[in-house]
Write a protein that holds these residues in place. Structure first.
Motif, PDB file in Angstrom:
ATOM      1  N   MET A   1       0.852  -1.201   0.000  1.00 29.30           N
ATOM      2  CA  MET A   1       0.000   0.000   0.000  1.00 29.30           C
ATOM      3  C   MET A   1       0.887   1.250   0.000  1.00 29.30           C
ATOM      4  SD  MET A   1      -2.965   0.774   2.787  1.00 29.30           S
ATOM      5  CE  MET A   1      -3.710   2.350   3.043  1.00 29.30           C
ATOM      6  N   ARG A   2       0.668   2.104  -0.974  1.00 25.80           N
ATOM      7  CA  ARG A   2       1.381   3.380  -0.956  1.00 25.80           C
ATOM      8  C   ARG A   2       0.378   4.512  -1.186  1.00 25.80           C
ATOM      9  NH1 ARG A   2       6.560   4.212  -4.433  1.00 25.80           N
ATOM     10  NH2 ARG A   2       7.738   3.427  -2.639  1.00 25.80           N
ATOM     11  N   VAL A   3       0.466   5.496  -0.294  1.00 26.29           N
ATOM     12  CA  VAL A   3      -0.506   6.595  -0.297  1.00 26.29           C
ATOM     13  C   VAL A   3       0.156   7.842  -0.878  1.00 26.29           C
ATOM     14  CG1 VAL A   3      -1.904   8.081   1.199  1.00 26.29           C
ATOM     15  CG2 VAL A   3      -1.624   5.643   1.755  1.00 26.29           C
ATOM     16  N   VAL A   4      -0.497   8.458  -1.855  1.00 27.39           N
ATOM     17  CA  VAL A   4       0.017   9.705  -2.429  1.00 27.39           C
ATOM     18  C   VAL A   4      -1.142  10.683  -2.554  1.00 27.39           C
ATOM     19  CG1 VAL A   4       1.087  10.776  -4.456  1.00 27.39           C
ATOM     20  CG2 VAL A   4       1.801   8.480  -3.771  1.00 27.39           C
ATOM     21  N   SER A   5      -0.915  11.945  -2.157  1.00 33.21           N
ATOM     22  CA  SER A   5      -1.937  12.956  -2.416  1.00 33.21           C
ATOM     23  C   SER A   5      -1.310  14.346  -2.389  1.00 33.21           C
ATOM     24  CB  SER A   5      -3.084  12.873  -1.401  1.00 33.21           C
ATOM     25  OG  SER A   5      -4.235  13.520  -1.929  1.00 33.21           O
ATOM     26  N   GLY A   6      -2.022  15.312  -2.961  1.00 31.27           N
ATOM     27  CA  GLY A   6      -1.479  16.665  -3.053  1.00 31.27           C
ATOM     28  C   GLY A   6      -2.532  17.713  -2.784  1.00 31.27           C
ATOM     29  N   ILE A   7      -2.038  18.922  -2.562  1.00 30.66           N
ATOM     30  CA  ILE A   7      -2.937  20.067  -2.359  1.00 30.66           C
ATOM     31  C   ILE A   7      -2.320  21.268  -3.049  1.00 30.66           C
ATOM     32  CG2 ILE A   7      -1.855  20.597  -0.097  1.00 30.66           C
ATOM     33  CD1 ILE A   7      -4.700  21.579   0.769  1.00 30.66           C
ATOM     34  N   GLN A   8      -3.159  22.092  -3.665  1.00 28.89           N
ATOM     35  CA  GLN A   8      -2.626  23.282  -4.329  1.00 28.89           C
ATOM     36  C   GLN A   8      -2.311  24.359  -3.295  1.00 28.89           C
ATOM     37  OE1 GLN A   8      -3.865  24.788  -8.128  1.00 28.89           O
ATOM     38  NE2 GLN A   8      -5.637  23.445  -8.020  1.00 28.89           N
ATOM     39  N   PRO A   9      -1.138  24.966  -3.410  1.00 28.05           N
ATOM     40  CA  PRO A   9      -0.808  26.022  -2.452  1.00 28.05           C
ATOM     41  C   PRO A   9      -1.382  27.371  -2.894  1.00 28.05           C
ATOM     42  CG  PRO A   9       1.076  25.623  -3.866  1.00 28.05           C
ATOM     43  CD  PRO A   9      -0.031  24.708  -4.332  1.00 28.05           C
ATOM     44  N   THR A  10      -2.686  27.401  -3.122  1.00 24.96           N
ATOM     45  CA  THR A  10      -3.327  28.674  -3.473  1.00 24.96           C
ATOM     46  C   THR A  10      -4.350  28.937  -2.384  1.00 24.96           C
ATOM     47  OG1 THR A  10      -4.678  27.290  -4.904  1.00 24.96           O
ATOM     48  CG2 THR A  10      -3.071  28.679  -5.984  1.00 24.96           C
ATOM     49  N   GLY A  11      -4.338  30.126  -1.816  1.00 24.66           N
ATOM     50  CA  GLY A  11      -5.249  30.427  -0.708  1.00 24.66           C
ATOM     51  C   GLY A  11      -4.852  29.582   0.485  1.00 24.66           C
ATOM     52  N   GLY A  12      -5.479  29.809   1.605  1.00 21.48           N
ATOM     53  CA  GLY A  12      -5.105  29.054   2.808  1.00 21.48           C
ATOM     54  C   GLY A  12      -5.868  27.758   2.909  1.00 21.48           C
ATOM     55  N   LEU A  13      -5.461  26.953   3.876  1.00 18.48           N
ATOM     56  CA  LEU A  13      -6.161  25.689   4.137  1.00 18.48           C
ATOM     57  C   LEU A  13      -7.537  25.999   4.733  1.00 18.48           C
ATOM     58  CD1 LEU A  13      -5.177  22.726   3.996  1.00 18.48           C
ATOM     59  CD2 LEU A  13      -4.601  22.902   6.403  1.00 18.48           C
ATOM     60  N   TYR A 136       4.606   7.256  -8.473  1.00 15.45           N
ATOM     61  CA  TYR A 136       4.998   6.585  -7.228  1.00 15.45           C
ATOM     62  C   TYR A 136       4.287   5.249  -7.042  1.00 15.45           C
ATOM     63  CZ  TYR A 136       6.879  11.193  -6.341  1.00 15.45           C
ATOM     64  OH  TYR A 136       7.572  12.362  -6.450  1.00 15.45           O
ATOM     65  N   GLN A 137       3.618   4.771  -8.085  1.00 17.75           N
ATOM     66  CA  GLN A 137       2.873   3.515  -7.967  1.00 17.75           C
ATOM     67  C   GLN A 137       1.886   3.598  -6.801  1.00 17.75           C
ATOM     68  OE1 GLN A 137       3.376   1.281 -10.293  1.00 17.75           O
ATOM     69  NE2 GLN A 137       5.294   1.964 -11.155  1.00 17.75           N
ATOM     70  N   ALA A 138       1.208   4.745  -6.680  1.00 15.42           N
ATOM     71  CA  ALA A 138       0.265   4.931  -5.570  1.00 15.42           C
ATOM     72  C   ALA A 138      -0.855   3.910  -5.674  1.00 15.42           C
ATOM     73  CB  ALA A 138      -0.328   6.338  -5.606  1.00 15.42           C
ATOM     74  N   THR A 139      -1.204   3.333  -4.541  1.00 16.90           N
ATOM     75  CA  THR A 139      -2.367   2.440  -4.533  1.00 16.90           C
ATOM     76  C   THR A 139      -3.590   3.178  -3.974  1.00 16.90           C
ATOM     77  OG1 THR A 139      -1.654   1.603  -2.389  1.00 16.90           O
ATOM     78  CG2 THR A 139      -1.038   0.302  -4.336  1.00 16.90           C
ATOM     79  N   HIS A 140      -3.374   4.093  -3.027  1.00 18.00           N
ATOM     80  CA  HIS A 140      -4.487   4.812  -2.412  1.00 18.00           C
ATOM     81  C   HIS A 140      -4.248   6.320  -2.494  1.00 18.00           C
ATOM     82  CE1 HIS A 140      -4.893   0.809  -0.836  1.00 18.00           C
ATOM     83  NE2 HIS A 140      -6.124   1.095  -0.448  1.00 18.00           N
ATOM     84  N   VAL A 141      -5.267   7.040  -2.937  1.00 20.37           N
ATOM     85  CA  VAL A 141      -5.147   8.492  -3.067  1.00 20.37           C
ATOM     86  C   VAL A 141      -6.285   9.142  -2.271  1.00 20.37           C
ATOM     87  CG1 VAL A 141      -4.938  10.403  -4.686  1.00 20.37           C
ATOM     88  CG2 VAL A 141      -4.204   8.123  -5.385  1.00 20.37           C
TER      89      VAL A 141
END
Ligand code: TYM
Length: 330
Positions: A1-13, A136-141
């Motif tokens: 299991m490999r987890v990969v995810s991203g977020i855009q750095p525009t505006g705040g969280l 990254y051969q992500a299995t879970h996003v």
């Protein structure tokens, strides 16, 4: 299991990012190998202010760490520091079909009425997103509901590439969408629109950086209807604002909608809203204090991002090399 995810750095969280994605990233760090990145190259698909982007990247990194991402457990980096993302994205441009991209609802929404004046990048954005996870051969996003279609496209691209070049190169990523209402947190001003950093109204969303007073005020002014809360969740149908606030409360406290309604049934928003504000403040104010500490040490943030990027570059290299080889470029 490999987890990969991203977020855009525009505006705040905002609360949508947190409940829909980031708090689930935090939980997954203990269970799997995780890579989380700031999708700064995705941020180039709309108008760019370079100084603002530079500041936002660091601010978003600090916000993720404040929210519980632990760089000792997860690999945290900026996308642009790992050129393999852009390189693989270009290779995958040969695989993705225009017709597939034309079906992407986010492009239809963001491109608006003037699609021909949108950047080309806004159109091919999901191909870069596919590269982000396939590299990254992500299995879970882990993502919110709004990203589901992009990840289904990543699967289609992976399948077609493996098939076209007769290789077993890319693992098929699984969109991993949270249960319950957190998967799609709605605007506080309109229960039919998602909470989003591109909404012009600050009152529509709650930021990690909002003060306790701002949070209480935004919730006090959140749009609602005049009916008391029902006991039966089915009676929230047709009441999107009420459903959203109850959903946020449930996501914050870890209860089910039924449990929340059992407690508040028959009560109006005059009672429910202060309880909701307390729950949001209880979650966000410790994170905000940690964010202030992290901001005070930008050199440390840079060090964390660079060491994450170094690891990501190593992990990405074999798949990129195999992709070059598969298409005949090696
Ligand atoms: P972004 O930056 O818009 O959002 C980051 C994460 O927050 C989730 N999210 C929400 N979840 C529930 N309710 C909401 N109102 C809400 N708003 C945002 C998003 O679903 C997302 O999980 N294209 C992506 C960034 C990206 C990416 C990737 C994600 C680039 N490459 C590869 C996963 C894998 C985006 O713009 O998310």
């Amino acid at each position: 299991m490999r987890v990969v995810s991203g977020i855009q750095p525009t505006g705040g969280l905002h609360l949508g990012n947190l409940l829909g994605a980031i708090l689930r990233w935090v939980r997954m760090q203990d269970e799997a190998e995780c890579l989380f990145f700031l999708a700064d190259m995705h941020a180039l698909t709309i108008a760019v202010d370079p100084a603002e982007l530079r500041a936002n990247i660091r601010e978003m990194a600090a916000a993720l760490i404040a929210s519980g991402i632990d760089p000792a457990k997860a690999t945290l980096f900026r996308q642009s520091a790992v050129p393999a993302h852009a390189e693989l994205a270009w290779i995958l441009q040969g695989t993705a079909r225009i017709g597939w991209l034309e079906r992407m609802t986010q492009f239809k929404e963001k491109g608006g009425k003037h699609k021909e004046r949108s950047s080309v990048g806004l159109f091919t954005y999901p191909v870069l997103q596919a590269a982000d996870v396939l590299l990254y051969q992500a299995t879970h996003v882990p993502v919110g509901e709004d990203q589901k279609q992009h990840l289904e496209l990543a699967r289609d691209i992976a399948l077609k590439f493996n098939n076209d070049f007769d290789v077993e190169l890319f693992a098929l990523p699984e969109p991993f969408i949270g249960g319950g209402t957190a998967a799609r947190v709605m605007s506080l001003r309109d229960g039919k629109a998602k909470m989003s950093k591109s909404d012009p109204s600050e009152m529509s969303r709650i930021h990690l950086t909002d003060s306790d007073e701002d949070i209480a005020q935004k919730i006090r002014k959140a749009r609602t209807d005049p009916e008391p809360l029902p006991e039966d969740p089915a009676l929230l149908d047709g009441r999107p604002e009420a459903r959203n606030l109850v959903g946020i409360y449930a996501a914050l406290t870890g209860e089910s909608i039924e449990q929340v309604l059992a407690r508040f049934a028959g009560q109006g928003f005059g009672t429910f809203k202060p309880a909701l504000a307390d729950a949001v403040i209880a979650m966000l104010s410790p994170l905000r204090r940690r964010l202030d500490e992290l901001r005070a040490d930008p050199a440390e943030l840079e060090r964390i991002l660079e060491s994450g990027a170094e690891r990501a570059r190593t992990l990405a290299a074999p798949t990129l090399a195999n992709a070059y080889r598969a298409v005949g470029l090696a």
